[in-house]
Design an enzyme around this catalytic site. Structure first.
Site, PDB file in Angstrom:
ATOM      1  N   LYS A 123     -34.570 -31.297  13.971  1.00 18.55           N
ATOM      2  CA  LYS A 123     -35.795 -31.437  14.753  1.00 18.55           C
ATOM      3  C   LYS A 123     -36.033 -32.873  15.205  1.00 18.55           C
ATOM      4  O   LYS A 123     -36.742 -33.103  16.167  1.00 18.55           O
ATOM      5  CB  LYS A 123     -36.978 -30.949  13.941  1.00 18.55           C
ATOM      6  CG  LYS A 123     -36.791 -29.497  13.562  1.00 18.55           C
ATOM      7  CD  LYS A 123     -38.013 -28.870  13.005  1.00 18.55           C
ATOM      8  CE  LYS A 123     -37.846 -27.365  12.912  1.00 18.55           C
ATOM      9  NZ  LYS A 123     -36.696 -26.975  12.092  1.00 18.55           N
TER      10      LYS A 123
HETATM   11  C1  LIG Z   1     -36.287 -25.692  12.249  1.00 23.21           C
HETATM   12  C2  LIG Z   1     -35.041 -25.314  11.659  1.00 23.21           C
HETATM   13  C3  LIG Z   1     -34.507 -24.042  11.906  1.00 23.21           C
HETATM   14  C4  LIG Z   1     -35.205 -23.010  12.760  1.00 23.21           C
HETATM   15  O1  LIG Z   1     -35.395 -23.421  14.101  1.00 23.21           O
HETATM   16  P1  LIG Z   1     -36.366 -22.570  15.022  1.00 23.21           P
HETATM   17  O2  LIG Z   1     -36.428 -23.321  16.301  1.00 23.21           O
HETATM   18  O3  LIG Z   1     -37.684 -22.480  14.320  1.00 23.21           O
HETATM   19  O4  LIG Z   1     -35.733 -21.213  15.182  1.00 23.21           O
HETATM   20  C5  LIG Z   1     -33.300 -23.730  11.314  1.00 23.21           C
HETATM   21  N1  LIG Z   1     -32.652 -24.608  10.534  1.00 23.21           N
HETATM   22  C6  LIG Z   1     -33.144 -25.830  10.292  1.00 23.21           C
HETATM   23  C7  LIG Z   1     -32.381 -26.749   9.385  1.00 23.21           C
HETATM   24  C8  LIG Z   1     -34.333 -26.231  10.838  1.00 23.21           C
HETATM   25  O5  LIG Z   1     -34.819 -27.458  10.596  1.00 23.21           O
END
Ligand SMILES: *Cc1c(COP(=O)(O)O)cnc(C)c1O
Length: 368
Positions: A123
């Site tokens: 993120k």
């Molecule tokens: C946020 C996240 C996800 C999920 O992503 P989405 O956009 O909510 O589907 C999966 N794996 C990790 C490590 C994340 O940080």
């Protein structure tokens, strides 16, 4: 001018800057580009020469017209150039060498290493740009913004790192306390430790699952007066900056995995929670990226069931797993997926959302 429309079709289109500040559209819908810029094979080829920050700027500029009242293209370039300085890799995203064929058979499988950001969560890639975009917008418009973020683990710390210490911005993060979800002590401290030293960071543990904490958050955003009074904004995966910026690593990884002149599609396996990352992948496909997407879930598999059977029901209990960022039973970005799959049919999305709220959504086979 590039505009963003609600997938429910009942609010006026938003400019890029207005969409960023709003998060959700005024009708409670998610925002999606009204027209999707197409990337020609020649452009895609030319992008091979770009660094990650330069590619991010090139893609953002496809969604921000040259006469945008909030951003000049030079400002977008500068913003992206400075965004990834705290990443642990100069390349920002690295691709592993192919995994051993004893594991993968005759397919070449590589890992896109999206974890080189300051909190080690993928993120950070989107947040690093979003924090700077917000800061620029608020300065330009002389405004303050209160960010409201619900997190099952990774989003909170990533958002906090992106906005800590910025003027005109405060952030309120809700996370499920240990015992209600599998947030790790490290993830918890990545948030609470910063809250102790930064006056614009506020963090609350909630007695409930991450789906439970979406309920009061959605209610805050749905209350128009409350939202306006406190200038509420969102950096959850509803935010269009994250939607757009998360297309960047699909393009970047594609260009490093596919040799020049390759025609075969690259397949991306995407770990899904709220399906924000997946909806960005879909946007990349609609822009012309030669790729296929595989949506992967853990045992919280509402998205898998939606895609395989066309059904989505509210209220399934969230199971705790070793991958808490994927412990989500309402993949709320699915409204974007459905909007795109239905050929931008907002009336159909409204109907499906009503069906879902009254207990069961069953998609027509063609859309599924
Ligand atoms: C946020 C996240 C996800 C999920 O992503 P989405 O956009 O909510 O589907 C999966 N794996 C990790 C490590 C994340 O940080």
């Amino acid at each position: 001018m590039t505009r963003f429309v609600s997938v429910l079709g009942e609010s006026a289109p938003y400019s890029f800057g207005d969409a960023v500040l709003a998060g959700w559209a005024s009708d409670g819908g998610m925002l999606w580009p009204e027209t999707i810029p197409r990337v020609s094979p020649a452009t895609l080829h030319a992008w091979r020469a770009l660094s990650y920050p330069a590619l991010a700027a090139a893609i953002l500029k496809l969604f921000i017209s040259a006469d945008d009242s909030d951003f000049t293209h030079a400002e977008v370039d500068a913003l992206c150039a400075g965004a990834f300085g705290r990443f642990g890799s100069a390349d920002v995203v690295e691709l592993s060498t192919p995994l051993p064929t004893s594991v993968t058979g005759d397919r070449s499988v590589r890992v896109a290493e999206l974890w080189h950001g300051p909190t080690l969560a993928f993120k950070d890639l989107g947040m690093a740009i979003l924090g700077r975009v917000l800061s620029h917008l608020l300065r330009r418009r002389g405004r303050r913004l209160t960010l409201l973020v619900g997190t099952s683990g990774d989003t909170g710390s990533s958002a906090i790192e992106a906005v800590r210490g910025l003027p005109n911005l405060s952030i309120f993060v809700l996370y499920p306390l240990q015992g209600y979800a599998s947030i790790t002590p490290v993830q918890e401290r990545q948030m609470t430790a910063v809250a102790e030293i930064e006056s614009n960071v506020h963090v609350f543990g909630v007695e409930g699952s991450s789906d439970d904490l979406d309920v009061p958050m959605e209610a805050c955003f749905a209350d128009k007066q409350f939202k306006a009074r406190h200038n509420l904004g969102s950096v959850n995966s509803v935010n269009v900056v994250r939607l757009i910026v998360q297309t960047v690593h699909y393009f970047y990884a594609y260009l490093r995995a596919a040799p020049p002149g390759a025609t075969a599609a690259v397949e991306f396996a995407v770990p899904c929670g709220a399906a924000g990352h997946l909806s960005a992948g879909l946007l990349a496909l609609e822009m012309g990226l030669p790729a296929r997407l595989v949506a992967a879930t853990n045992s919280n598999d509402a998205l898998h069931r939606l895609l395989s059977s066309g059904e989505l029901r509210p209220g399934a209990a969230v199971r705790r797993t070793v991958s808490p960022s994927m412990d989500i039973q309402v993949p709320y970005n699915c409204w974007r997926l459905l909007y795109a799959a239905a050929g931008a049919d907002a009336r159909a999305v409204r109907r499906w959302q009503a069906d879902f709220r009254s207990g069961r959504l069953a998609l027509p086979e063609s859309v599924r």
